[in-house]
Motif scaffolding. Sequence first.
Motif, short mmCIF file in Angstrom:
data_model
loop_
_atom_site.label_atom_id
_atom_site.label_comp_id
_atom_site.label_asym_id
_atom_site.label_seq_id
_atom_site.Cartn_x
_atom_site.Cartn_y
_atom_site.Cartn_z
N GLY A 1 -5.93 11.20 1.92
CA GLY A 1 -5.63 11.33 3.34
C GLY A 1 -5.51 10.00 4.05
O GLY A 1 -4.74 9.85 4.99
N ALA A 2 -6.29 9.00 3.58
CA ALA A 2 -6.20 7.67 4.19
C ALA A 2 -4.84 7.05 3.95
O ALA A 2 -4.34 6.27 4.76
N ALA A 3 -4.22 7.41 2.81
CA ALA A 3 -2.91 6.87 2.45
C ALA A 3 -1.76 7.78 2.83
O ALA A 3 -0.59 7.37 2.76
N VAL B 1 -7.02 -0.34 2.55
CA VAL B 1 -5.64 -0.73 2.86
C VAL B 1 -5.36 -0.65 4.35
O VAL B 1 -4.49 -1.36 4.87
N LEU B 2 -6.10 0.22 5.06
CA LEU B 2 -5.92 0.33 6.51
C LEU B 2 -6.30 -0.97 7.20
O LEU B 2 -5.58 -1.48 8.05
N ALA B 3 -7.46 -1.52 6.80
CA ALA B 3 -7.89 -2.80 7.37
C ALA B 3 -6.96 -3.92 6.94
O ALA B 3 -6.65 -4.82 7.73
N ALA B 4 -6.50 -3.87 5.68
CA ALA B 4 -5.60 -4.90 5.18
C ALA B 4 -4.30 -4.95 5.99
O ALA B 4 -3.75 -6.02 6.24
N LYS B 5 -3.83 -3.80 6.41
CA LYS B 5 -2.60 -3.72 7.19
C LYS B 5 -2.80 -4.16 8.63
O LYS B 5 -1.97 -4.86 9.22
N VAL B 6 -3.91 -3.76 9.22
CA VAL B 6 -4.13 -3.96 10.66
C VAL B 6 -4.81 -5.28 11.00
O VAL B 6 -4.47 -5.92 12.00
N GLU C 1 -10.91 -9.76 4.35
CA GLU C 1 -11.30 -9.69 2.95
C GLU C 1 -11.78 -8.27 2.64
O GLU C 1 -12.66 -7.75 3.33
N VAL C 2 -11.21 -7.65 1.59
CA VAL C 2 -11.61 -6.30 1.20
C VAL C 2 -11.66 -6.20 -0.31
O VAL C 2 -11.18 -7.08 -1.03
N GLU D 1 -2.87 -5.87 -5.56
CA GLU D 1 -1.69 -6.68 -5.28
C GLU D 1 -1.03 -6.26 -3.98
O GLU D 1 -0.51 -7.10 -3.23
N ALA D 2 -1.02 -4.96 -3.71
CA ALA D 2 -0.45 -4.47 -2.45
C ALA D 2 -1.26 -4.99 -1.26
O ALA D 2 -0.69 -5.34 -0.22
N ILE D 3 -2.57 -5.05 -1.44
CA ILE D 3 -3.43 -5.58 -0.38
C ILE D 3 -3.11 -7.05 -0.11
O ILE D 3 -3.03 -7.47 1.05
N LYS D 4 -2.89 -7.81 -1.16
CA LYS D 4 -2.51 -9.21 -0.99
C LYS D 4 -1.15 -9.32 -0.29
O LYS D 4 -0.94 -10.20 0.56
N ALA D 5 -0.23 -8.42 -0.63
CA ALA D 5 1.09 -8.43 -0.02
C ALA D 5 1.02 -8.09 1.47
O ALA D 5 1.90 -8.48 2.25
#
Length: 236
Positions: free
Chosen positions: A106-108, A149-154, A159-160, A179-183
Motif C-alpha cells: 500500500g505504501a508503494a 521510499v516515501l521519505a526518499a522521494k519527499v 538517509e534511509v 538503487e531506486a532510493i539513491k536515484a
Amino acid sequence: MAAARTLVAPRLAAASTFASLHCLRPLLPSRLAPSPRAALHGSAPRPGPRVALVLSGCGVYDGTELHEASANVLTESARIARGKITDLAQLSAANHDAAIFPGGFGAAKNLSTFAVDGKDCKVNRDVERVLKEFHTAGKPIGLCCIAPVLAAKVLRGVEVTVGHEQEEGGKWPYAGTAEAIKALGAKHRAKDVTEAHVDQKNKVVTTPAFMCETALHHIHDGIGAMVTKVLELARK
C-alpha cells in the motif's frame, strides 16, 4: 471509494515496543495511483509521546502489512476493528510528537506510485504534506519495509535503509530498491533486518522488515528497534 488511510496512535506506550503499544487501526487499500484521500483514527490518550501511525490499507499486497502494523500496536485493521475515521488532511504535526509509516504494498501503491513508476513516482499529497510538516517541525518519522521510499522521494538527501543492497541468494529479494532510493536523491545505508537506521540530522528512523526473507521474530525485533528510536527522539 477505497482510499489510503492513516491512524493516530494517541500516547503510544514504549514498554516492549511491539507488545505494549496500543490504539491503532489500519484501513482499506486503493488503486495504483496515490489516493487523494486518507484517514486517521483517534483513541483515548495514554502517557508518553503522541504518535501518528500512517497506514495505507489492509493487507500486504494492497495495503499495510498487518504484521508490521501490529508490531507497533495491538490491533489489526479498521476494516475489522471499530473506530472513527477522518481524513488524513486533518492530521497536523502540531498535535503529534512523531509519525510512523508501516510498510506493505500500500505504501508503494496507495500512498505513492512507486510500485509502477519507481524513481519517477508521485506521493499522495497529504502524505507529502505530513512528511514535510513533521520534518520541518523537527519531529521524528519512522518508516519500515518499502515505506522509506516515501521519505526518499519527499525529503531530499535523507538517509534511509531497506536492508542490504545485494539479493544474497534470495534473502533480500527487493535489494534493487536501494538503487531506486539513491536515484531519488536519498542516501541508502545497509542494515540487517533486526536493526534500525537513525538519520540524526533529519530525525528519520527506518528498518527493513519484510524486505528480508527471514523469521517473523527477527522482523519484529527490527520494527521494535525502529519504534524505540522514534520514541526516544520524540522525548528529546
